[in-house]
Design an enzyme around this catalytic site. Structure first.
Site, mmCIF file in Angstrom:
data_model
loop_
_atom_site.group_PDB
_atom_site.id
_atom_site.type_symbol
_atom_site.label_atom_id
_atom_site.label_comp_id
_atom_site.label_asym_id
_atom_site.label_seq_id
_atom_site.Cartn_x
_atom_site.Cartn_y
_atom_site.Cartn_z
ATOM 1 N N GLY A 3 8.348 7.287 1.025
ATOM 2 C CA GLY A 3 9.415 7.178 0.050
ATOM 3 C C GLY A 3 9.333 8.197 -1.062
ATOM 4 N N THR A 4 8.518 9.219 -0.902
ATOM 5 C CA THR A 4 8.282 10.189 -1.968
ATOM 6 C C THR A 4 8.931 11.527 -1.625
ATOM 7 O OG1 THR A 4 6.191 9.100 -2.494
ATOM 8 C CG2 THR A 4 6.495 11.316 -3.352
#
Length: 452
Positions: free
Chosen positions: A268-269
């Site tokens: 999710g980065t």
């Protein structure tokens, strides 16, 4: 990890707005134009996305709005393997939100209808974060005194793991060991293990608790920790934390100017590193946490909410315990470095705590081993947080055997479809002699550029 209680206050938009006010040259509306255009077009599903959805399918099934967006009709999305085409995620609601933000500024996200929709949705689904929490959020601007590595000055966005690891390694001649040697792999793994053990034990947001953040980044403390290391033998595992308190007045620290968000696990980065013709460099890292964050999707606003609560210690009374307004621990350097007063390197990454490994290896491969930037990013890495030593199998059987013989519990982590076991890195650098700018990134989606 999943659901409305996993969500912490999203800080990215207000953080970007603060940075834009201080350093931006284009108008705020111009800056948002590409994001709005991308949201209006929708996001194409890639093979990697289908793997991420499959990996989190049990959680997705529990949240109807997430399931409707990611697995309509209960089926996986269709993808093309040779080009970024196939089904698209409908992000028209996100486009409307971004248009509000472009027209009205960041307040359009943190106050008014958008904030009310986010807060109302979370609280109606068992969460506690409300519109008042969004309105009260303020980023922190940290003015850090640069640290030094081989005469290169750098800041790492208040990441004490990076400061301690580089302070330890600054006392070893890594250049003479060579980038592919047992010695280099062993010492890097040991430095990371020690720095992680110390930070995970002692770090807490200094605005809320007594925490030896200056001691953790102190050159003197690093010297003590280096003195306990051996060139041919691993420290006993799990690595026991040292005591940085006697050195807490010696570290660079940081001045908190205003009332950085945390980084979590893997997918999710997002990260960026960039440079301009005037010699400026910037490194940026933002995160939802896991893939699709908490899996809480707010249809009216068009966003998946983060699951950054995982970065706190759930047990009360500890330095990193949960508290309102508190910044959790993180180990993900957004690093910018200078020589002779000019920016020469900027890097950031994604991949949870493997960001530490990715960014520091890329930086050291440039500074210590003189690699071109893309080679520095691509070079095999090792990672250790105080227990097992994870290695890229490309380092070779002979080095892995030497690490085992030295007492490392070696775990070989090969790449797998949709997975990057040592993180992804974006970096830029400037050649001091020629002034030439270069960029490096990886691992990359090779299929994403086919046909273009």
């Amino acid at each position: 990890m999943v659901g409305a209680l996993a969500v912490s206050v999203p800080g990215a938009i207000r953080g970007f707005a603060d940075a834009h006010r201080r350093f931006g040259r284009l108008s705020w509306a111009q800056v948002l134009e590409p994001a709005i255009a991308a949201a209006e077009a929708g996001v194409a599903f890639m093979f990697h996305d289908t793997l991420s959805i499959a990996d989190r399918c049990l959680g997705i099934e529990l949240l109807p709005d997430a399931a409707a967006a990611l697995t309509p009709g209960g089926r996986p999305r269709t993808v093309k393997f040779d080009r970024p085409m196939g089904e698209r995620l409908d992000t028209s609601a996100l486009a409307r939100t971004l248009k509000r933000v472009a027209a009205e500024g960041e307040r359009a996200f943190y106050e008014g209808p958008v904030a009310a929709a986010i807060g109302g949705y979370l609280q109606s689904h068992g969460g506690i974060l409300g519109a008042d929490d969004l309105a009260a959020y303020r980023p922190r601007l940290l003015l850090e005194e640069p640290a030094s590595y081989r005469g290169t000055r750098y800041v790492s966005c208040f990441d004490q793991v990076a400061y301690e690891a580089l302070n330890i390694l600054d006392g070893f001649d890594l250049t003479s060991l060579g980038a592919d040697s047992f010695g280099y792999r062993h010492l890097v793994a040991e430095a990371l293990a020690v720095a992680f053990a110390d930070s995970m034990t002692h770090y807490g947001d200094p605005a809320f608790v007594r925490s030896p953040v200056k001691g953790l980044s102190s050159v003197e403390f690093a010297g003590v920790r280096r003195g306990a290391m051996q060139a041919d033998r691993a420290l006993p595992r799990p690595v026991v934390a040292g005591d940085p308190w006697p050195y807490d007045g010696n570290g660079p620290g940081a001045e908190i100017v205003t009332d950085a968000v945390s980084l979590a696990r893997r997918e999710g980065t997002s990260q960026a590193a960039t440079a301009d013709r005037d010699g400026n460099m910037a490194s940026c890292c933002i995160s939802l946490g896991s893939a699709f964050g908490s899996l809480v999707y707010v249809p009216e606003v068009g966003i998946f909410m983060n699951n950054a609560m995982q970065n706190y210690d759930p047990r009360p009374g500890l330095p990193n315990s949960i508290a309102p307004g508190k910044m959790p621990i993180f180990a993900a350097p957004a690093l910018v470095a200078t020589r002779n007063g000019r920016a020469v390197f900027a890097g950031s990454g994604s991949g949870g705590y493997r960001i530490e490994t990715g960014v520091l290896h890329a930086f050291m491969n440039v500074v210590d081993h003189g690699m071109p930037l893309q080679a520095a990013v691509d070079h095999p890495r090792v990672h250790c947080q105080g227990r097992a030593t994870h290695v890229d199998p490309r380092i070779g059987a002979q080095v892995m055997a030497a690490l085992r013989a030295a007492g490392h519990e070696v775990v070989a982590d090969p790449e797998r479809p949709g997975g990057w076991p040592f993180g992804r890195v974006n970096a830029v650098m400037r050649d001091e002699g020629t002034g030439l700018l270069s960029g490096g990134a990886g691992p990359c989606f090779q299929t994403a550029v086919a046909g273009y």
